[in-house]
Design a protein around this motif. Structure first.
Motif, short mmCIF file in Angstrom:
data_model
loop_
_atom_site.label_atom_id
_atom_site.label_comp_id
_atom_site.label_asym_id
_atom_site.label_seq_id
_atom_site.Cartn_x
_atom_site.Cartn_y
_atom_site.Cartn_z
N GLY A 183 20.83 58.89 46.14
CA GLY A 183 21.76 59.28 45.09
C GLY A 183 21.07 59.66 43.79
N GLY A 184 19.93 60.34 43.89
CA GLY A 184 19.21 60.70 42.67
C GLY A 184 18.63 59.46 42.02
N HIS A 185 19.11 59.15 40.82
CA HIS A 185 18.64 57.97 40.10
C HIS A 185 19.59 56.78 40.28
CE1 HIS A 185 15.49 60.24 38.13
NE2 HIS A 185 16.37 61.17 37.84
N PHE A 186 20.31 56.78 41.39
CA PHE A 186 21.34 55.77 41.62
C PHE A 186 20.77 54.47 42.20
CE2 PHE A 186 25.18 54.43 44.26
CZ PHE A 186 25.84 53.86 43.19
N LEU A 187 20.00 54.57 43.30
CA LEU A 187 19.54 53.39 44.01
C LEU A 187 18.12 53.59 44.51
CD1 LEU A 187 20.08 50.62 45.48
CD2 LEU A 187 20.85 51.98 47.43
N LYS A 188 17.26 52.60 44.25
CA LYS A 188 15.93 52.56 44.87
C LYS A 188 15.86 51.34 45.77
CE LYS A 188 12.02 54.00 43.38
NZ LYS A 188 10.75 54.28 42.66
N VAL A 189 15.44 51.57 47.01
CA VAL A 189 15.28 50.51 48.00
C VAL A 189 13.79 50.32 48.23
CG1 VAL A 189 15.72 49.81 50.37
CG2 VAL A 189 17.49 51.03 49.09
N ILE A 190 13.32 49.10 48.06
CA ILE A 190 11.90 48.80 48.19
C ILE A 190 11.70 47.87 49.38
CG2 ILE A 190 9.86 47.82 47.07
CD1 ILE A 190 11.23 48.40 44.37
N SER A 191 10.95 48.32 50.36
CA SER A 191 10.62 47.51 51.53
C SER A 191 9.28 46.84 51.28
CB SER A 191 10.55 48.38 52.79
OG SER A 191 10.06 47.64 53.90
N LEU A 192 9.27 45.51 51.26
CA LEU A 192 8.05 44.75 50.99
C LEU A 192 7.60 43.99 52.24
CD1 LEU A 192 8.98 43.21 47.51
CD2 LEU A 192 7.42 45.12 47.96
N ASN A 193 6.29 43.84 52.37
CA ASN A 193 5.73 43.02 53.45
C ASN A 193 5.35 41.67 52.86
OD1 ASN A 193 4.30 41.82 55.49
ND2 ASN A 193 3.22 43.68 56.09
N SER A 194 6.23 40.68 53.04
CA SER A 194 5.99 39.36 52.46
C SER A 194 5.02 38.53 53.30
CB SER A 194 7.32 38.61 52.29
OG SER A 194 8.00 38.51 53.52
N GLU A 195 4.48 39.11 54.38
CA GLU A 195 3.46 38.42 55.17
C GLU A 195 2.05 38.74 54.70
OE1 GLU A 195 4.01 36.07 57.67
OE2 GLU A 195 5.97 36.22 56.70
#
Length: 240
Positions: A183-195
């Motif tokens: 959505g442009g500047h609407f939502l950023k999803v960050i996938s992190l590796n917590s391992e």
């Protein structure tokens, strides 16, 4: 010799009617599966794409997917994980998959622990992928995009999700930490590796992920909503 034949118009299973051809740019043999990866570019936002996979054995069923919007607007997504390979978690995963097909979210963020064990059992992964592809695909052939997150039950091979889902190799690390915007500047999803942990074998990648995350957040001041998907909880739930 597999290729994707695609268009923004639906031509059913008539591969010759699709004007666009997309060939794989990468393939591998991993966990007894030979996988080809193709990458779409330049697609219009918030639009349907229809395609078939054509190879020497014939033509697949017709599939479709919806691209993300590039301006702020309402959409749904689903997040969750821990389907494992047996017991209640496995059964719950079957029901959850079917809810994906019913609800038709823009994407699913799967937050780790796809199977039991260390994640290197080929049979378990074939079963998981079969369940996902048959249960989350809608009756009219729409595929729901999948954002993969590394969990502790994927620790048998830290490149597992990169080899199965072609997750981005951020900083050259094929360890599944990356970001996507919707959505442009609407939502950023960050996938992190917590391992990735400080002091272990992947301490260098741990530091690179931390520095990358700090940079991502600094560059995202204009993003209205920021969310992170990760597997290990901030508050440990075991005695260790």
């Amino acid at each position: 010799t597999p290729v994707i034949k695609w268009d923004t118009e639906d031509h059913g299973r008539n591969a010759a009617a699709y004007p666009n051809t997309l060939a794989p740019y990468r393939n591998n043999t991993f966990l007894d599966m030979h996988t080809h990866f193709a990458k779409f570019t330049g697609l219009a936002p918030n639009s349907m794409v229809y395609f078939v996979i054509s190879d020497s054995n014939g033509v697949s069923q017709r599939f479709s997917f919806l691209t993300a919007p590039d301006t702020p607007q309402p959409f749904t997504y689903i997040t969750g994980g821990d389907t494992k390979s047996s017991g209640d978690a496995y059964a719950a995963g079957q029901f959850s998959n079917k809810m994906v097909a019913k609800l038709r979210p823009l994407f699913v963020m799967f937050t780790g622990d796809y199977n039991s064990g260390d994640g290197t059992n080929a049979g378990s992964w074939k079963d998981w992928l079969t369940n996902w592809s048959t249960q989350t695909t809608t009756e009219d052939g729409r595929l729901i995009p999948h954002i993969a997150v590394h969990g502790n039950h994927e620790n048998g091979d830290y490149e597992m999700l990169y080899n199965l889902f072609d997750t981005p190799a951020t900083n050259g690390d094929p360890y599944s930490y990356y970001s996507l915007t919707f959505g442009g500047h609407f939502l950023k999803v960050i996938s992190l590796n917590s391992e990735l942990q400080n002091g272990d074998t992947w301490a260098g990648a741990f530091l690179r992920q931390n520095n990358w995350l700090a940079s991502e957040l600094a560059d995202s001041a204009d993003i209205q909503f920021k969310i992170a998907g990760y597997h290990k909880p901030l508050r440990p739930h075991t005695s260790g």
